[in-house]
Design a protein around this motif. Structure first.
Motif, PDB file in Angstrom:
ATOM      1  N   SER A   1       4.145  -4.777   4.241  1.00 41.49           N
ATOM      2  CA  SER A   1       3.060  -5.065   3.159  1.00 41.49           C
ATOM      3  C   SER A   1       1.803  -4.955   3.237  1.00 41.49           C
ATOM      4  O   SER A   1       1.150  -5.769   4.299  1.00 41.49           O
ATOM      5  CB  SER A   1       3.716  -6.397   2.293  1.00 41.49           C
ATOM      6  N   GLY A   2       1.232  -4.214   2.905  1.00 40.12           N
ATOM      7  CA  GLY A   2      -0.536  -3.973   2.805  1.00 40.12           C
ATOM      8  C   GLY A   2      -0.846  -3.030   3.839  1.00 40.12           C
ATOM      9  O   GLY A   2      -2.005  -3.229   4.274  1.00 40.12           O
TER      10      GLY A   2
ATOM     11  N   SER B   1      -2.519  -4.907  -2.443  1.00 35.62           N
ATOM     12  CA  SER B   1      -1.324  -3.838  -2.396  1.00 35.62           C
ATOM     13  C   SER B   1      -0.142  -4.499  -3.192  1.00 35.62           C
ATOM     14  O   SER B   1      -0.539  -5.630  -3.593  1.00 35.62           O
ATOM     15  CB  SER B   1      -0.848  -3.543  -1.056  1.00 35.62           C
TER      16      SER B   1
ATOM     17  N   GLY C   1       2.982  -5.353  -2.474  1.00 33.90           N
ATOM     18  CA  GLY C   1       3.499  -6.363  -1.991  1.00 33.90           C
ATOM     19  C   GLY C   1       3.014  -7.673  -2.019  1.00 33.90           C
ATOM     20  O   GLY C   1       3.141  -8.774  -2.106  1.00 33.90           O
ATOM     21  N   GLN C   2       1.210  -7.620  -1.929  1.00 31.33           N
ATOM     22  CA  GLN C   2       0.466  -8.587  -1.943  1.00 31.33           C
ATOM     23  C   GLN C   2       0.612  -9.258  -3.158  1.00 31.33           C
ATOM     24  O   GLN C   2       0.546 -10.677  -3.463  1.00 31.33           O
ATOM     25  CB  GLN C   2      -1.119  -8.121  -1.346  1.00 31.33           C
TER      26      GLN C   2
ATOM     27  N   ARG D   1      -9.711 -12.241  -3.140  1.00 32.00           N
ATOM     28  CA  ARG D   1     -10.031 -11.065  -3.747  1.00 32.00           C
ATOM     29  C   ARG D   1      -9.378 -11.089  -4.866  1.00 32.00           C
ATOM     30  O   ARG D   1      -8.724 -11.984  -5.359  1.00 32.00           O
ATOM     31  CB  ARG D   1      -8.621  -9.967  -2.853  1.00 32.00           C
TER      32      ARG D   1
ATOM     33  N   GLN E   1       3.832   2.841  -7.655  1.00 30.58           N
ATOM     34  CA  GLN E   1       4.381   1.719  -7.265  1.00 30.58           C
ATOM     35  C   GLN E   1       4.263   0.768  -8.527  1.00 30.58           C
ATOM     36  O   GLN E   1       5.177  -0.336  -8.762  1.00 30.58           O
ATOM     37  CB  GLN E   1       3.612   0.929  -6.104  1.00 30.58           C
TER      38      GLN E   1
ATOM     39  N   GLY F   1      -0.967  -0.100   3.922  1.00 30.69           N
ATOM     40  CA  GLY F   1      -1.900   1.148   3.844  1.00 30.69           C
ATOM     41  C   GLY F   1      -1.021   2.425   3.328  1.00 30.69           C
ATOM     42  O   GLY F   1      -1.362   3.667   3.158  1.00 30.69           O
ATOM     43  N   LYS F   2       0.282   2.080   2.976  1.00 36.64           N
ATOM     44  CA  LYS F   2       1.218   3.228   2.455  1.00 36.64           C
ATOM     45  C   LYS F   2       0.712   3.736   1.149  1.00 36.64           C
ATOM     46  O   LYS F   2       0.524   4.841   0.918  1.00 36.64           O
ATOM     47  CB  LYS F   2       2.759   2.547   2.554  1.00 36.64           C
ATOM     48  N   SER F   3       0.486   3.028   0.327  1.00 38.42           N
ATOM     49  CA  SER F   3       0.126   3.375  -0.992  1.00 38.42           C
ATOM     50  C   SER F   3      -1.150   4.328  -0.926  1.00 38.42           C
ATOM     51  O   SER F   3      -1.382   4.839  -1.770  1.00 38.42           O
ATOM     52  CB  SER F   3       0.042   2.191  -2.009  1.00 38.42           C
ATOM     53  N   THR F   4      -2.112   3.529  -0.138  1.00 36.74           N
ATOM     54  CA  THR F   4      -3.342   4.068  -0.089  1.00 36.74           C
ATOM     55  C   THR F   4      -3.131   5.410   0.547  1.00 36.74           C
ATOM     56  O   THR F   4      -3.936   6.669  -0.117  1.00 36.74           O
ATOM     57  CB  THR F   4      -4.205   3.419   0.993  1.00 36.74           C
TER      58      THR F   4
ATOM     59  N   ALA G   1      -7.316  -5.343  -6.278  1.00 39.80           N
ATOM     60  CA  ALA G   1      -7.713  -4.861  -4.878  1.00 39.80           C
ATOM     61  C   ALA G   1      -6.700  -5.323  -3.937  1.00 39.80           C
ATOM     62  O   ALA G   1      -6.763  -5.325  -2.480  1.00 39.80           O
ATOM     63  CB  ALA G   1      -9.172  -5.537  -4.311  1.00 39.80           C
TER      64      ALA G   1
HETATM   65  N1  ATP Z   1      -8.931  -1.165  -4.424  1.00 38.79           N
HETATM   66  C1  ATP Z   1      -9.000  -1.826  -3.217  1.00 38.79           C
HETATM   67  N2  ATP Z   1      -9.990  -2.526  -2.840  1.00 38.79           N
HETATM   68  C2  ATP Z   1      -9.957  -3.238  -1.742  1.00 38.79           C
HETATM   69  N3  ATP Z   1      -8.708  -3.409  -0.862  1.00 38.79           N
HETATM   70  C3  ATP Z   1      -7.706  -2.731  -1.326  1.00 38.79           C
HETATM   71  C4  ATP Z   1      -7.698  -1.904  -2.703  1.00 38.79           C
HETATM   72  N4  ATP Z   1      -6.571  -1.495  -2.752  1.00 38.79           N
HETATM   73  C5  ATP Z   1      -5.921  -1.869  -1.875  1.00 38.79           C
HETATM   74  N5  ATP Z   1      -6.610  -2.623  -0.854  1.00 38.79           N
HETATM   75  C6  ATP Z   1      -5.885  -3.302   0.531  1.00 38.79           C
HETATM   76  O1  ATP Z   1      -5.755  -2.253   1.332  1.00 38.79           O
HETATM   77  C7  ATP Z   1      -4.615  -2.352   2.080  1.00 38.79           C
HETATM   78  C8  ATP Z   1      -3.657  -1.272   2.143  1.00 38.79           C
HETATM   79  O2  ATP Z   1      -2.982  -1.511   0.642  1.00 38.79           O
HETATM   80  P1  ATP Z   1      -1.978  -0.532   0.070  1.00 38.79           P
HETATM   81  O3  ATP Z   1      -1.685  -0.573  -1.180  1.00 38.79           O
HETATM   82  O4  ATP Z   1      -2.027   1.092   0.502  1.00 38.79           O
HETATM   83  O5  ATP Z   1      -0.660  -1.102   0.868  1.00 38.79           O
HETATM   84  P2  ATP Z   1       0.778  -0.858   0.998  1.00 38.79           P
HETATM   85  O6  ATP Z   1       1.081  -0.499   2.162  1.00 38.79           O
HETATM   86  O7  ATP Z   1       1.093   0.258  -0.338  1.00 38.79           O
HETATM   87  O8  ATP Z   1       1.498  -2.341   0.659  1.00 38.79           O
HETATM   88  P3  ATP Z   1       2.884  -2.861  -0.217  1.00 38.79           P
HETATM   89  O9  ATP Z   1       3.916  -2.168   0.574  1.00 38.79           O
HETATM   90  O10 ATP Z   1       2.533  -3.909  -0.231  1.00 38.79           O
HETATM   91  O11 ATP Z   1       2.587  -1.818  -1.486  1.00 38.79           O
HETATM   92  C9  ATP Z   1      -4.121  -3.838   1.553  1.00 38.79           C
HETATM   93  O12 ATP Z   1      -4.526  -4.768   2.630  1.00 38.79           O
HETATM   94  C10 ATP Z   1      -4.987  -4.172   0.321  1.00 38.79           C
HETATM   95  O13 ATP Z   1      -5.164  -5.584   0.178  1.00 38.79           O
END
Ligand code: ATP
Ligand code: ATP
Ligand code: MG
Ligand code: MG
Lengths: 528, 365, 375, 283, 365
Positions: E40-41, B137, B139-140, B131, E84, E43-46, B135
């Motif tokens: 981490s990752g 998150s 934390g990633q 990736r 974030q 889906g919280k931010s999503t 794309a």
């Molecule tokens: N634009 C994108 N395209 C593809 N995959 C994505 C995209 N944005 C996020 N992801 C994936 O979606 C998943 C959820 O992402 P998200 O940002 O919601 O995580 P999060 O819960 O906020 O994590 P963190 O605590 O690390 O911020 C992650 O595995 C991430 O790799």
């Protein structure tokens, strides 16, 4: 934008929307029909009037009232100047010289008409000045009988008719909408069809059937929901549309339209102001080399080879020189950056017409500065335009000089968008200056340089001035490129605009192929 | 051998009147991990960036292994850094991001792949190797930033809040992973964090900064148990230490601190710096950590009376905010029998666990 | 806003422009109700602009242009024939040659304003005696060779200049019917001669306008073949004179350059043609011609203009008029425009010694015939 | 950052740049030389310094008068400036909006639109003069500054759109998202967030648009039929006749026309600054 | 009234095979603060971004106040969000960054200044109002991001790890500040954090997510004391819960869990879901939090034997990693008398504080 907000749009509104859309189209068709019919009728009436008058004077009778008719004599050719000739006119029993001073307003018309009718053909036409006058001329005993009618005003534009029909149509649509379901489509169909009524009255069958077809299409579109989808698309993307429309309108009118015309002209042959459709003849003639062998500099494929070399060499140099300078000029520690930058765009700032000529002078054999310089460092004279390689180089050097500032400015701008952090990260990662350039700078320059290279290669491919002014094709025609060849079709080989356009079209197709790959490079950087 | 020395470092940003770091001297012994802590904006990142070579100090010298590197470019310092803002390469995949530093060193491709994949595995990034950063998150991304640094195995590591965006569980794992790598590579490291657990568990030494000035350098236990001044005492430890103003009365061989509504005997042995023959009364601040306050007498404790203003349940424990005559008190205690807001409680304070600070200089007594 | 009166486009600059404007002012003072408005258009864009503007009714009423496009424009209906207004009396004002240049396909399309032909300029310091024949020229070259000075400088690969040799050897580009006569023995001879000039260092191989002027001014060329436009290019301290072109010794015929007549032409879409004609009649008339000859240094084709003492006595003008005795009108046949560029290319190759005159001319004739209109 | 007193590498680079600039400027010097040298023709020899100096050509240039005695230079310089500035404004505004839509908004036909901008450039422009003339005629835009401005702007648009799109693509999306959350309309986001951050791109495209209009003379002399509406390049080009040219006048004109470009660039290049998005987002 | 409802939300990113959020239903009552936690990752931010309107859900609906806003642009939702990644406007000063949203609403300039300055004061940003973001430290940027959101006083707040880059002390202050603002504005809020203290103290409800699937929704105490499954139990709480595999033997009115080297009586009352007449043996996992293990017997505790492998000092407390026959155990205990690594210890486990999970389904029994 949501589905629901559309289902709430009243049916009536939707029906009227489609009707309005179709109505505008129908009105355009109907107006065109009206103008055509009106002009045709007017011409027929006037020409008939003139013909009868011309026949009358030819028979020695009086012309019809309001028509100016007379017999013009055969020409009397000047003895001294074979291209000068006099004619007389017999009018109201009196005879006078045409062209003598003073003369009446129509004299020139009579004189010219007589000249044209001299060959024996009958002339019957409307005068091109838009006054609505008709002219008829044919041979007659004692000279040429000529009649010119009085001006006639065409019928006025039938605003009221159109407004009435529109109102009627709209009420039909509204009625259909209010009844509901299937009546909606019927209403649309009938409403739009109403607009065909006036064209039927004018017996303009083509227009009438076009409008009817439109009515069916719109009703059908409505039925399968296309019109809704279309309207919804317009609303969904209204922001995009409104941001894009100024450019789209301007481009389609001022760039795309001439471009399409240019493409079409390639299928025609031009000769002294008249265009004849010749299909693919122009193309086959060019592509087959027009009778020149492949190693002949006038053969299309030879020129293409030169053109491609020319383009590649130039772009490579423009980019290398431009980017290198940009890199230098964006150093933080550089003093007088503004001055350097300003001086280095001078080659772009000065009209290239004169600088190209300066370069040509510099490459001149005996006295040119380049050779003087070569002398100074102990190298012999080079006859720059004496061999292909040197003449080509001279062109490339000149064009590189002219073209690098553009690339430099583009690169200067693009360099500034690269986040400093990335360089920091890279240098912490141990990257050397070159590695930072290779892995950070270059990838980030691509989105800006890509289009510049794509467009730059298009411009260079079509760069007329430098070739024309510097080598002028020398030696022989061997350093010409495709545009200079097209230019010669257009201006030096008898205004063969058709051939020129065909060659332009071929150039276009080549460039298209080139950019299909080129833009692939550009696009890969674009965020999905 | 790879020790790191900052001497007389001063840093002033263009257009900012006050220097961010007025005069910093710091020695980091080879193979040690030093944790920098301090309030937001105190100059931690700036210090790291100077060590990395990304900012030039306005004055002073930086030595690595005794070599003056002050003006050397970062590439010549063999340093890896986790940026607070990640600074990932947006046009490269996660794999390429991590491999970049190795490619630069012209390692064989197989070795690169092996090392990157091993690192990715330990950071839980395996599924994301192909990736682009955008794309990922938050934390990633942060883990990629860590991965990019550790995969390079440099002699000096700089970590700028590397775990701030990770969940507690992952943070624990990562912390142990970083400790392992640090140990294995025998590298020298500077580590910025706001997390007390990280600081306590990772640090060989902790440096507490405030406004660019070192407040204390010491082992974690030292910092926790013998804070050099009121600032360090209050800054380190969550919830932070309670401070009560008091007057110290010193008798012969004994002393006591008397404040509003309390009087505590001060065990002189605990306060070596007490001036033996000082004025009768010293204005001091008594500090006591919330976890050292209890709701029941356990020894020769001193009681304070107060009313519970707020009660924060943190799981097994509860933090009580108590309004007492001596000022607000934070008490950390078991979740079990904690009183409710509005209840009046007696808070017992163990004189052996108090800290004394001079009220004017705020230095530890 | 349509300008009132008559609009005239021209591509003149410098003195010619000033003189033309003076005559226009004279007309405007006399005819305030029908003023003429002059519009200067750069020469580079002129022809195309006319070709696009006139058929769409955006063009001028009148314009000034050399004869070479008359054929094209007449055929395309861009310009108006003038016989309606021009009778013998009017025609007789001009030299037959210049008026003939304005005729095409049995009609008259313009009134001549000026004729331009090449003459020989020489520096009296380098060539005290101007060469009367080509043999003289070669002799002069022999004297100057050591000093690295060319005997004559002229744009040798240009057909326009080369035509003097072509005609001097008895060749033509095109016969009276407009048929191409490029590959002829005379043409071959002329080309061979031109090549020998270059080969022997009599003339430079490829000298263009600005270079020729500087060679002359810097004393690198003793003589120069050029037209009246050359005069302003000559440096201030150069001892220059003019004379007619030399006689070709091989044939005994004088070298005869092309003569171009610039005429004033009327647009087929002129608004008020009678008024437009009145203006052109005035501007090409004798009185105006004298003004243009004096102020604009034009060689005017008006016979009676030379009744003017000053003009008649001007030695330079006399040379130009004398040269007019030995000129060939430049064909105004549309096919002529197909000839220039290929001819220059071929000539350039021959002069550079890369091609043989005879073969080259044969190929040239075949090549040009491909593009010419079949009659 | 601390500047070090003396750095050999930097000094060398400066020296090299100066030499390079001198080489690059040599032909320009020749033009200047001609502009200050008496006479019509250029003189031989490579020296970039004139032997005699005169301001005659400049006086001719500034003093040229039209048929009604008006000062042509002032008039046409004013026209040029108006047209070039208008082209810059129109071109940049139109391209900015279009590029923004193409960069940020997703709609059907986006890619096709982008390609079209390129494709229509591929037909040699020299051959499109006639169709363009016809269209302008039909629109009543011949002999009008508006028409010329529109033609120039559309010529500049494809490059501008593509370039600006590149710049917009490089801006962090989060900024727009933040603005959208803050309640900004698309237009406001465009104006208050995107445009200020794309400053270098706008500077580059502005210069390009300006140049497109500033040095062009074929269209200007073909489409304008009124000397009072000509642009400077037309005036300058008028010094080239059929048989000969007044190169001194031409060179003087070239020198004079290049000055505003340099001024424009000098002003614009201050917008070629980096780090505009620094500190905006983390990650 | 301003409740927020996500129903049947599914989100799949282009080019990623698995949906990030397969099917999410969530109701957030008006004026409540819901804290989202998860690895981490997950889906919280999503989720936050979908609520904000920055991502369109692939399927499902989002309702605010009962109004379907799924396809409404963010501007029409009256939402403020702390990103974030901060997403500060780089070309504006801190003041302008915070004022931007207010300017858009055409508030009077004086009012804007008043509100921005008040907010800046509460965030400690007063000295930086005229700076651009690039001249701020990480924590300062994060505070600007918070300030920009809270100054707008919207009806819905979305916080995405707003305090991750702040030091503990500031974090505590900010947390209380956010709580205050939330209370004062009576807004509805979603809050993502990795900090257990934040989650416990701020949340009205905590939502635990894993791979986009809700694991448990409940009050902080519920989540801590009655984790719905092994994942939640292990995720929430630092250090995380110990898990011991055991077989559950159920007798009449009594039960016991027997594992490798231990046997614990299970108080049936504590495990309501135990099948009354199940098979004799159930394969279970026994969970016990590190703070519930002690090194001394305090009641009817059961001892486990093990060797101390590691000792982490966290200030007043110590975390011991003990290797026992039943598996690794984490023990959190007082710093005082803690044994050293290598010591053999007896760890006592209070049967009343154990959690039982089905070993196959991992659900709480
Ligand atoms: N634009 C994108 N395209 C593809 N995959 C994505 C995209 N944005 C996020 N992801 C994936 O979606 C998943 C959820 O992402 P998200 O940002 O919601 O995580 P999060 O819960 O906020 O994590 P963190 O605590 O690390 O911020 C992650 O595995 C991430 O790799
Ligand atoms: N480029 C800069 N220009 C001016 N001032 C700056 C710049 N970068 C940082 N500062 C200021 O310097 C001080 C120290 O910044 P630094 O980034 O080192 O803080 P920090 O200790 O890392 O804080 P945090 O924990 O918030 O990341 C801050 O007050 C900040 O505002
Ligand atoms: Mg920092
Ligand atoms: Mg996140």
């Amino acid at each position: 934008m949501s589905e629901s907000s559309y289902t709430r749009v009243p049916v009536l509104g939707r029906q009227l929307r489609d009707f309005m859309f179709a109505g505008v189209l129908a009105l355009v068709i109907a107006s065109a029909a009206f103008v055509g019919v009106r002009n045709r009728e007017l011409a027929a009436r006037q020409i008939d009037l003139a013909t009868r008058s011309a026949d009358a004077v030819a028979d020695g009778r009086d012309a019809l009232p309001t028509v100016h008719a007379a017999i013009v004599s055969e020409p009397r050719i000047s003895t001294k100047h074979s291209y000068l000739r006099r004619r007389t006119i017999r009018e109201g029993g009196k005879t006078r010289v045409l062209g003598a001073e003073p003369h009446v307003a129509d004299d020139k018309l009579f004189y010219d008409a007589a000249n044209r009718a001299q060959q024996g053909a009958t002339i019957a036409e409307m005068l091109p000045d838009g006054s609505g006058r008709a002219l008829v001329a044919h041979k007659a005993p004692g000279g040429i009988a000529i009649a010119i009618t009085a001006p006639a005003a065409p019928a006025p534009y039938p605003f009221l008719v159109f407004i009435g029909v529109l109102g009627l149509g709209a009420s039909l649509v509204a009625a259909g909408a209010l009844v509901g379901r299937n009546a909606q489509r019927l209403g649309t169909l009938a409403g739009i069809a109403t607009l065909a009524v006036p064209t039927l009255l004018w017996q303009s069958w083509v227009a009438a059937s076009l409008i009817l077809a439109l009515a069916f299409v719109v009703a059908a579109m409505q039925h399968i929901g296309v019109s809704d989808r279309f309207a919804r698309g317009l609303v969904t993307h209204r922001v995009a549309l409104s941001f894009l429309s100024p450019a789209a309108v301007a481009m389609s009118v001022l760039v795309a339209a001439p471009f399409v015309i240019g493409l079409l002209l390639g299928f025609y042959d031009h000769h002294q102001g008249t265009w004849t459709f010749v299909g693919l003849d122009n193309f086959t003639r060019i592509l087959s080399g027009n009778g020149h062998s492949l190693d002949d500099p006038l053969n299309f494929w030879f020129i293409l080879g030169v053109t491609v070399l020319w383009t590649v060499a130039n772009i490579a140099l423009h980019v290398t020189v431009g980017v290198s300078l940009a890199l230098l000029l964006s150093r933080k520690w550089l003093r007088g950056k503004g001055i350097f930058r300003m001086l280095l765009i001078l080659p772009w700032a000065i009209p290239n017409y004169i600088t190209a000529l300066m370069w040509k002078g510099m490459f001149q054999g005996q006295y040119g500065a380049v050779n003087s310089l070569l002398h100074a460092v102990g190298l012999g004279d080079v006859s720059w335009f004496g061999s292909w390689a040197t003449a080509f180089s001279a062109n490339v050097i000149t064009n590189t000089w002219l073209g690098f500032p553009f690339m430099m400015v583009v690169a200067l701008g693009a360099l500034e968008t690269i986040p400093k952090e990335l360089y920091e990260a890279a240098s912490v990662d141990g990257a050397s200056a070159w590695q930072r350039f290779r892995h950070i700078t270059l990838p980030h320059l691509r989105p800006a340089l890509g289009p510049a290279v794509a467009l730059g290669s298009i411009w260079t491919f079509n760069m007329f001035n430098v070739i024309f002014l510097v080598s002028g094709g020398k030696p022989g025609d061997s350093t010409n490129i495709l545009v200079t060849d097209a230019y010669r079709w257009a201006f030096e080989r008898g205004d063969r605009y058709g051939m020129a356009a065909a060659e332009g079209t071929i150039i276009f197709l080549i460039l298209l192929l080139w950019t299909v790959f080129g833009t692939r490079v550009v696009r890969s950087k674009e965020p999905a | 051998m790879c020790d790191l020395e900052l001497s007389g470092i001063r840093k002033q940003y263009d257009g900012v009147a006050r220097p961010v770091i007025p005069d910093l001297d710091l020695v980091i012994p080879a193979h040690k991990m030093v944790v920098l802590v301090g309030p937001s904006g105190c100059g931690k990142s700036t210090t790291l960036r100077m060590v990395a070579g990304l900012e030039e100090p306005t004055a002073g010298k930086i030595l690595i292994d005794g070599r003056d590197v002050t003006h050397l470019p970062p590439a010549e310092r063999d340093i890896a850094m986790v940026f607070q803002s990640y600074a990932l390469y947006p046009h490269m995949t996660v794999f390429e991001n991590m491999a970049f530093g190795l490619r630069i060193k012209h390692l064989p491709e197989a070795e690169i792949r092996r090392r990157v994949e091993a690192t990715a595995d330990s950071l839980g990034l395996r599924p994301y190797l192909e990736r682009r950063p955008k794309a990922l998150s938050g934390g990633q991304k942060q883990r990629v930033a860590i991965g990019r640094a550790v995969v390079r195995q440099p002699k000096v590591f700089l970590f700028d809040e590397p775990l701030s965006n990770l969940d507690a569980k992952l943070r624990g794992d990562m912390r142990r992973e970083i400790a392992r790598i640090h140990r294995e590579l025998n590298a020298t490291a500077m580590y910025v964090t706001h997390d007390q657990i990280e600081a306590m568990t990772l640090a060989d030494q902790i440096v507490v900064l405030k406004d660019g000035v070192v407040q204390q350098i010491g082992t974690p236990i030292d910092i926790y148990e013998k804070p050099a001044n009121r600032f360090v005492a209050g800054f380190f430890g969550t919830p932070s230490m309670n401070f009560l103003e008091a007057d110290l009365t010193q008798g012969a061989g004994s002393a006591s601190a008397r404040g509003n509504g309390f009087e505590i005997p001060v065990p002189i042995a605990n306060v070596p710096s007490l001036r033996p023959a000082a004025a009768a009364v010293d204005r001091v601040v008594v500090g006591i950590r919330p976890e050292r306050l209890s709701l029941a007498k356990t020894g020769d404790d001193v009681p304070l009376r107060g009313e519970v203003a707020m009660r924060e349940v943190l799981g097994a424990e509860v933090v009580l905010h108590v309004e007492s005559a001596a000022g607000p008190l934070t008490v950390r205690t078991d979740a079990g029998a904690a009183p409710r807001p509005g209840d009046t409680v007696q808070v017992w304070l163990d004189p052996k666990s108090i800290h004394l600070f001079d009220r004017a200089s705020e230095e530890r007594l | 806003s349509e300008p009132k009166g008559v609009v005239l486009w021209h591509a003149y600059n410098g003195d010619e422009r000033v003189a033309l404007e003076a005559t226009a002012t004279a007309w405007n003072t006399a005819h305030p109700d029908q003023p003429v408005t002059l519009v200067a258009v750069p020469y580079d864009a002129f022809a195309d602009k006319l070709s696009s503007a006139i058929p769409r009714g955006n063009g001028p009423d009148l314009f000034i242009y050399p004869q070479d496009r008359i054929g094209d424009w007449a055929a395309a209906g861009v310009i108006e024939p003038l016989e309606f207004w021009v009778d013998d009396a009017r025609a007789d004002r001009f030299t037959e040659q210049s008026l003939g240049a304005m005729a095409y396909h049995g009609s008259l399309w313009g009134l001549p304003m000026t004729v331009k032909s090449l003459v020989l300029y020489y520096r009296s310091d380098l060539a005290p005696e101007p060469p009367k024949t080509t043999a003289d020229l070669l002799a002069l070259a022999g004297k100057l060779r050591d000093r690295h000075v060319f005997a004559v400088a002229y744009p040798s690969p240009d057909l326009y200049a080369h035509a003097m040799w072509l005609h001097g050897f008895g060749g033509r580009v095109m016969d009276d019917d407009g048929a191409l006569t490029i590959a002829t023995p005379q043409a071959t001879q002329a080309m061979t001669f031109a090549r020998s000039l270059v080969a022997q260092g009599v003339a430079p191989e490829d000298a263009q306008g600005p270079l020729i002027a500087s060679m002359f001014n810097d004393g690198r060329a003793a003589t120069v073949v050029s037209g009246p436009w050359f005069i302003p290019d000559i440096g201030r301290n150069v001892p220059w004179h003019v004379t007619t072109l030399p006689i070709v010794s091989e044939t005994g015929k004088p070298a005869a350059p092309f003569v171009t007549a610039e005429g004033i032409l009327m647009s087929a879409r002129a608004k008020d043609k009678d008024a437009a004609f009145a203006v052109m009649d005035f501007l090409s008339g004798d009185a105006s011609a004298v003004v243009r000859a004096k102020a604009g240094h034009q060689v005017v084709p008006n016979i009676h203009a030379y009744d003017d003492k000053e003009l008649a006595g001007d030695p330079t003008v006399a040379v130009f008029r004398a040269q007019l005795q030995h000129v060939v009108p430049m064909p105004n046949d549309p096919n002529m425009r197909r000839v220039w560029t290929p001819y220059r290319t071929a000539l350039g190759e021959v002069l550079a010694g890369r091609d043989d005159p005879g073969a080259s001319l044969n190929a040239l004739q075949r090549e040009i015939e491909k593009y010419t209109d079949k009659k | 950052m601390k500047r070090r007193a003396f750095n050999v590498r930097h000094a060398l680079v400066h020296a090299a740049l100066i030499v390079l600039v001198a080489v690059v400027l040599y032909p320009v010097m020749l033009v200047c030389k001609k502009a200050f040298e008496p006479g019509h023709a250029t003189s031989l020899g490579g020296s970039p310094l004139p032997e005699h100096v005169t301001t005659q050509h400049f006086r001719d240039l500034f003093g040229a008068r039209g048929p009604h005695g008006e000062l042509l230079f002032l008039r046409q310089a004013a026209n040029s400036i108006i047209i070039a500035l208008a082209t810059t404004v129109v071109g940049v505004v139109i391209s900015c909006t279009a590029a923004y839509a193409l960069s940020r908004l997703r709609f059907p036909g986006r890619k096709a639109g982008l390609t079209t901008f390129l494709v229509v450039q591929m037909f040699p422009a020299t051959l499109l003069m006639l169709p363009l003339y016809v269209i302008l005629d039909k629109l009543g835009l011949l002999n009008s500054m508006v028409g010329l401005v529109l033609v120039y702007s559309t010529t500049a648009i494809p490059f501008c759109v593509w370039t600006l799109k590149g710049y917009f693509d490089s801006l962090p999306r989060e900024l727009e998202e933040a603005a959208r959350i803050d309640g900004a309309s698309p237009w406001m986001i465009f104006r208050r967030i995107i445009l200020p951050l794309a400053r270098p791109g706008i500077a580059v495209t502005a210069l390009f648009s300006f140049m497109t209009a500033w040095n062009e003379f074929i269209m200007a002399s073909t489409f304008m039929t009124d000397e009072s509406k000509y642009t400077l390049p037309v005036l300058i080009q008028s010094s080239v006749g059929q048989f000969s040219a007044d190169w001194g006048l031409f060179a003087a004109g070239a020198v004079v026309t290049s000055i505003p470009v340099m001024v424009a660039f000098y002003v614009l290049q201050r917008s070629l600054v980096g780090g505009l998005t620094a500190g905006a987002v983390k990650g």
